[in-house]
Scaffold this motif. Structure first.
Motif, PDB file in Angstrom:
ATOM      1  N   VAL A  77     -11.746  -2.683  -4.330  1.00 27.11           N
ATOM      2  CA  VAL A  77     -11.862  -2.393  -2.896  1.00 27.11           C
ATOM      3  C   VAL A  77     -10.471  -2.462  -2.284  1.00 27.11           C
ATOM      4  O   VAL A  77      -9.699  -3.380  -2.557  1.00 27.11           O
ATOM      5  N   ASN A  78     -10.176  -1.486  -1.449  1.00 23.51           N
ATOM      6  CA  ASN A  78      -8.872  -1.396  -0.802  1.00 23.51           C
ATOM      7  C   ASN A  78      -9.041  -1.488   0.712  1.00 23.51           C
ATOM      8  O   ASN A  78      -9.917  -0.827   1.283  1.00 23.51           O
ATOM      9  N   GLU A  79      -8.247  -2.348   1.340  1.00 25.34           N
ATOM     10  CA  GLU A  79      -8.120  -2.370   2.811  1.00 25.34           C
ATOM     11  C   GLU A  79      -9.444  -2.506   3.571  1.00 25.34           C
ATOM     12  O   GLU A  79      -9.721  -1.747   4.503  1.00 25.34           O
ATOM     13  N   ALA A  80     -10.267  -3.473   3.175  1.00 25.04           N
ATOM     14  CA  ALA A  80     -11.541  -3.661   3.887  1.00 25.04           C
ATOM     15  C   ALA A  80     -11.377  -4.506   5.150  1.00 25.04           C
ATOM     16  O   ALA A  80     -12.180  -4.402   6.078  1.00 25.04           O
TER      17      ALA A  80
ATOM     18  N   LEU B 178       6.241  -1.305  -7.697  1.00 19.66           N
ATOM     19  CA  LEU B 178       6.959  -0.557  -6.662  1.00 19.66           C
ATOM     20  C   LEU B 178       6.150   0.677  -6.287  1.00 19.66           C
ATOM     21  O   LEU B 178       5.578   1.326  -7.176  1.00 19.66           O
ATOM     22  N   TRP B 179       6.136   1.020  -4.976  1.00 16.77           N
ATOM     23  CA  TRP B 179       5.323   2.186  -4.569  1.00 16.77           C
ATOM     24  C   TRP B 179       6.181   3.453  -4.628  1.00 16.77           C
ATOM     25  O   TRP B 179       6.466   4.083  -3.619  1.00 16.77           O
ATOM     26  N   GLY B 180       6.557   3.788  -5.859  1.00 19.14           N
ATOM     27  CA  GLY B 180       7.360   4.997  -6.075  1.00 19.14           C
ATOM     28  C   GLY B 180       8.591   4.669  -6.887  1.00 19.14           C
ATOM     29  O   GLY B 180       9.012   3.506  -6.981  1.00 19.14           O
TER      30      GLY B 180
ATOM     31  N   ASN C  51     -10.278   5.364   3.405  1.00 25.16           N
ATOM     32  CA  ASN C  51      -9.354   6.490   3.570  1.00 25.16           C
ATOM     33  C   ASN C  51      -9.324   7.340   2.304  1.00 25.16           C
ATOM     34  O   ASN C  51      -9.714   6.888   1.233  1.00 25.16           O
ATOM     35  N   GLN C  52      -8.798   8.536   2.457  1.00 25.76           N
ATOM     36  CA  GLN C  52      -8.708   9.475   1.335  1.00 25.76           C
ATOM     37  C   GLN C  52     -10.052   9.604   0.598  1.00 25.76           C
ATOM     38  O   GLN C  52     -10.110   9.571  -0.632  1.00 25.76           O
ATOM     39  N   ILE C  53     -11.108   9.706   1.390  1.00 23.37           N
ATOM     40  CA  ILE C  53     -12.455   9.930   0.873  1.00 23.37           C
ATOM     41  C   ILE C  53     -13.065  11.041   1.729  1.00 23.37           C
ATOM     42  O   ILE C  53     -12.944  11.008   2.958  1.00 23.37           O
TER      43      ILE C  53
ATOM     44  N   ILE D 221      -1.355  -7.848  -2.694  1.00 29.27           N
ATOM     45  CA  ILE D 221      -0.798  -7.655  -1.354  1.00 29.27           C
ATOM     46  C   ILE D 221       0.098  -6.430  -1.475  1.00 29.27           C
ATOM     47  O   ILE D 221       0.925  -6.346  -2.389  1.00 29.27           O
ATOM     48  N   GLN D 222      -0.119  -5.462  -0.599  1.00 28.18           N
ATOM     49  CA  GLN D 222       0.546  -4.172  -0.846  1.00 28.18           C
ATOM     50  C   GLN D 222       2.077  -4.256  -0.819  1.00 28.18           C
ATOM     51  O   GLN D 222       2.747  -3.649  -1.632  1.00 28.18           O
ATOM     52  N   GLY D 223       2.630  -4.992   0.119  1.00 27.20           N
ATOM     53  CA  GLY D 223       4.094  -5.124   0.135  1.00 27.20           C
ATOM     54  C   GLY D 223       4.823  -3.918   0.718  1.00 27.20           C
ATOM     55  O   GLY D 223       5.903  -3.571   0.250  1.00 27.20           O
TER      56      GLY D 223
ATOM     57  N   GLY E 265      -6.002   1.033 -12.175  1.00 27.51           N
ATOM     58  CA  GLY E 265      -6.764   2.085 -11.496  1.00 27.51           C
ATOM     59  C   GLY E 265      -6.753   1.828  -9.998  1.00 27.51           C
ATOM     60  O   GLY E 265      -7.062   0.729  -9.553  1.00 27.51           O
ATOM     61  N   HIS E 266      -6.406   2.844  -9.226  1.00 29.84           N
ATOM     62  CA  HIS E 266      -6.301   2.695  -7.764  1.00 29.84           C
ATOM     63  C   HIS E 266      -6.892   3.938  -7.137  1.00 29.84           C
ATOM     64  O   HIS E 266      -6.370   5.015  -7.389  1.00 29.84           O
ATOM     65  N   THR E 267      -7.890   3.858  -6.366  1.00 32.61           N
ATOM     66  CA  THR E 267      -8.712   2.727  -6.016  1.00 32.61           C
ATOM     67  C   THR E 267     -10.149   3.212  -5.917  1.00 32.61           C
ATOM     68  O   THR E 267     -10.371   4.383  -5.613  1.00 32.61           O
TER      69      THR E 267
ATOM     70  N   PRO F 156      -1.679   4.973 -10.331  1.00 29.13           N
ATOM     71  CA  PRO F 156      -1.620   6.368  -9.858  1.00 29.13           C
ATOM     72  C   PRO F 156      -1.460   6.395  -8.336  1.00 29.13           C
ATOM     73  O   PRO F 156      -2.250   5.760  -7.630  1.00 29.13           O
ATOM     74  N   GLU F 157      -0.466   7.119  -7.854  1.00 25.28           N
ATOM     75  CA  GLU F 157      -0.240   7.118  -6.398  1.00 25.28           C
ATOM     76  C   GLU F 157      -1.425   7.745  -5.656  1.00 25.28           C
ATOM     77  O   GLU F 157      -1.784   7.291  -4.570  1.00 25.28           O
ATOM     78  N   ASN F 158      -2.050   8.763  -6.241  1.00 24.16           N
ATOM     79  CA  ASN F 158      -3.168   9.431  -5.551  1.00 24.16           C
ATOM     80  C   ASN F 158      -4.336   9.873  -6.434  1.00 24.16           C
ATOM     81  O   ASN F 158      -5.466   9.914  -5.965  1.00 24.16           O
ATOM     82  N   VAL F 159      -4.081  10.221  -7.689  1.00 30.26           N
ATOM     83  CA  VAL F 159      -5.072  11.033  -8.422  1.00 30.26           C
ATOM     84  C   VAL F 159      -6.409  10.355  -8.731  1.00 30.26           C
ATOM     85  O   VAL F 159      -7.356  11.022  -9.111  1.00 30.26           O
ATOM     86  N   MET F 160      -6.474   9.027  -8.557  1.00 33.42           N
ATOM     87  CA  MET F 160      -7.771   8.372  -8.801  1.00 33.42           C
ATOM     88  C   MET F 160      -8.527   8.065  -7.509  1.00 33.42           C
ATOM     89  O   MET F 160      -9.592   7.453  -7.541  1.00 33.42           O
ATOM     90  N   LYS F 161      -7.944   8.452  -6.375  1.00 37.53           N
ATOM     91  CA  LYS F 161      -8.646   8.214  -5.110  1.00 37.53           C
ATOM     92  C   LYS F 161      -9.831   9.180  -5.006  1.00 37.53           C
ATOM     93  O   LYS F 161      -9.768  10.308  -5.522  1.00 37.53           O
ATOM     94  N   TRP F 162     -10.868   8.751  -4.323  1.00 36.80           N
ATOM     95  CA  TRP F 162     -12.124   9.523  -4.237  1.00 36.80           C
ATOM     96  C   TRP F 162     -11.850  10.990  -3.891  1.00 36.80           C
ATOM     97  O   TRP F 162     -12.351  11.925  -4.521  1.00 36.80           O
TER      98      TRP F 162
ATOM     99  N   THR G 102       1.486  -5.142  -4.949  1.00 41.93           N
ATOM    100  CA  THR G 102       1.006  -3.918  -5.601  1.00 41.93           C
ATOM    101  C   THR G 102       1.642  -2.616  -5.115  1.00 41.93           C
ATOM    102  O   THR G 102       1.481  -1.578  -5.747  1.00 41.93           O
ATOM    103  N   GLU G 103       2.306  -2.662  -3.960  1.00 40.75           N
ATOM    104  CA  GLU G 103       2.845  -1.391  -3.423  1.00 40.75           C
ATOM    105  C   GLU G 103       4.185  -1.660  -2.735  1.00 40.75           C
ATOM    106  O   GLU G 103       4.388  -1.291  -1.579  1.00 40.75           O
ATOM    107  N   LEU G 104       5.091  -2.291  -3.477  1.00 41.48           N
ATOM    108  CA  LEU G 104       6.315  -2.755  -2.820  1.00 41.48           C
ATOM    109  C   LEU G 104       7.270  -1.605  -2.462  1.00 41.48           C
ATOM    110  O   LEU G 104       7.593  -0.754  -3.293  1.00 41.48           O
TER     111      LEU G 104
HETATM  112  C1  XIL Z   1      -0.342   6.729   0.019  1.00 48.67           C
HETATM  113  C2  XIL Z   1       0.380   7.691  -0.911  1.00 48.67           C
HETATM  114  O1  XIL Z   1       1.611   7.129  -1.278  1.00 48.67           O
HETATM  115  C3  XIL Z   1       0.595   9.033  -0.231  1.00 48.67           C
HETATM  116  O2  XIL Z   1       1.111   9.988  -1.154  1.00 48.67           O
HETATM  117  C4  XIL Z   1      -0.725   9.546   0.341  1.00 48.67           C
HETATM  118  O3  XIL Z   1      -0.476  10.725   1.086  1.00 48.67           O
HETATM  119  C5  XIL Z   1      -1.365   8.509   1.246  1.00 48.67           C
HETATM  120  O4  XIL Z   1      -1.524   7.299   0.525  1.00 48.67           O
HETATM  121  N1  XIL Z   1      -1.967   1.988   0.994  1.00 48.67           N
HETATM  122  C6  XIL Z   1      -2.499   2.376  -0.219  1.00 48.67           C
HETATM  123  C7  XIL Z   1      -1.953   3.567  -0.922  1.00 48.67           C
HETATM  124  O5  XIL Z   1      -3.354   1.667  -0.772  1.00 48.67           O
HETATM  125  O6  XIL Z   1      -2.931   4.231  -1.665  1.00 48.67           O
HETATM  126  C8  XIL Z   1      -1.287   4.519   0.051  1.00 48.67           C
HETATM  127  O7  XIL Z   1      -0.672   5.561  -0.699  1.00 48.67           O
HETATM  128  C9  XIL Z   1      -0.301   3.789   0.913  1.00 48.67           C
HETATM  129  C10 XIL Z   1      -0.974   2.715   1.729  1.00 48.67           C
END
Ligand code: XIL
Length: 377
Positions: free
Chosen positions: A159-162, A331-333, A114-116, A234-236, A107-109, A70-76, A265-267
């Motif tokens: 855990v993301n980006e610690a 792919l990130w999208g 961030n985004q908390i 590795i986000q990529g 599940g992410h993340t 999920p690009e966003n919906v599972m973030k805190w 994970t986010e190429l």
């Molecule tokens: C990004 C989303 O793609 C955007 O829609 C949102 O506005 C900000 O976050 N690292 C991550 C992802 O782990 O969750 C981020 O996603 C991009 C950077």
């Protein structure tokens, strides 16, 4: 009469082009088939894709990919917007979509700085929580979110980006409230919440030696403490010239040696000039930046399109050589129009980082990935 003939000829040409496209499409394998013997191929999806509002993209995802994040919906921020209030509907739709399509669901993340929302770290009087109270809140969040999807979400970015670029942990609110062992605690709770789920650490720039080494220490430490960690993502978020093939390989080898899986994970591959020094700016109000930082508003020149295809081919070639360690590439999208890179690090650019173009068509980069996969079998 002349008009009628012209109209007929035009119609015939359109039908012929359509037929040729269909025929060509039928002969090009889907990404998930071309890569079936190597690793999972996933994609980040938003609610429009899952709910079918963006039906052309939904069709691409169903045809091409066998894993979703999920690009966003599972973030805190989205799933737990207020103390005691969870917003599960979009995440429920996401998981149901993955199940319907028999996809590997990520599940992410769970834990990220961030985004908390700010309240997450504070008590009713707006004071920062102490360690015990924060740990209780962390556990409650992890148990509530993972518990709801127990046995249904296959793996979690726990855990993301610690880590920061120089190696040690970011000075985040997590460190401030819990202390540096917040990462261990998160993995401990996550394993308790769903003992069968795979658990990952996810970060960017892990190809940089100092950060890679810090991550190696972090994973070793978790393992030494007997905690479960299945893989490192590795986000990529990469570019045409960064990182080098060698750095990607060193990253893969470092974690292969620890016996954990590696995932990209986010190429996405940015073809636009670097704009990090203008972080947060809006290109529409900074006209002087437009020409320099947003050069392809009217389309991507062929030579850049080709560079992008070559770069995707290069990256997939390395990953395929290490398919015993690499378990997934996400792919990130889906397509360029909805990529987050249109609005990051500055808003309002026209970006081209993905495998499908703004008209939902596969780009030369898509063909390059399929060809690379076929050549590696
Ligand atoms: C990004 C989303 O793609 C955007 O829609 C949102 O506005 C900000 O976050 N690292 C991550 C992802 O782990 O969750 C981020 O996603 C991009 C950077």
């Amino acid at each position: 009469m002349k008009l009628l003939i012209t109209t007929c000829v035009v119609c015939l040409i359109i039908v012929l082009i359509g037929a040729i496209r269909c025929f060509a499409d039928a002969n090009v394998p889907a990404l998930k088939d071309a890569l079936a013997k190597a690793f999972l191929i996933g994609v980040a999806v938003n609610d429009d894709v899952v709910s079918g509002n963006d039906s052309q993209t939904t069709a691409i995802v169903e045809k091409q990919f066998n894993s979703i994040t999920p690009e966003n919906v599972m973030k805190w921020q989205f799933i737990h917007p207020e103390p005691n209030k969870y917003n599960f509907e979009p995440a429920d739709r996401f998981v149901a979509f993955g199940e319907k399509n028999k996809m590997f669901i990520v599940g992410h993340t769970l834990i990220w700085q961030n985004q908390i929302p700010g309240w997450a770290f504070r008590d009713d009087s707006n004071n920062l929580l102490g360690r015990d109270a924060m740990l209780a809140r962390m556990k409650d969040h992890i148990f509530t979110v993972m518990g709801r999807y127990k046995g249904r979400v296959n793996g979690w970015d726990v855990v993301n980006e610690a880590l920061n670029d120089a190696g040690p942990l970011h000075k985040s609110k997590w460190v401030e409230t819990v202390g540096p062992d917040f990462v261990q605690k998160a993995f401990e709770y996550a394993h308790e919440a769903d003992p069968n789920a795979e658990l990952y650490y996810n970060d960017f720039s892990l190809d940089k030696p100092a950060k890679r080494e810090a991550c190696v220490r972090l994973v070793k430490d978790l393992k030494d403490k007997g905690l479960r960690i299945d893989g490192v993502g590795i986000q990529g978020h990469w570019a045409l010239s960064y990182p080098s093939r060698k750095d990607i390989e060193q990253f893969i080898n470092a974690f292969a040696a620890l016996g954990v899986k590696v995932m990209v994970t986010e190429l996405d591959i940015d073809v636009l000039p670097s704009a990090t020094q203008y972080m947060g700016a809006d290109i529409n109000v900074r006209f002087e930046l437009q020409e320099r930082l947003n050069p392809y508003v009217n389309g991507l020149p062929d030579e850049v399109q080709k560079k992008l295809a070559d770069r995707y081919a290069e990256i997939f070639a390395v990953l395929l050589e290490h398919k015993d360690t690499v378990s997934r590439v996400t792919l990130w999208g889906v397509y360029d129009k909805t990529s987050w890179l249109n609005n990051w690090p500055i808003r309002g650019r026209t970006s081209y980082p993905l495998l499908f173009d703004r008209n939902y068509q596969p780009k030369p980069a898509f063909d390059a990935v399929v060809k690379t996969a076929q050549g590696s079998e």
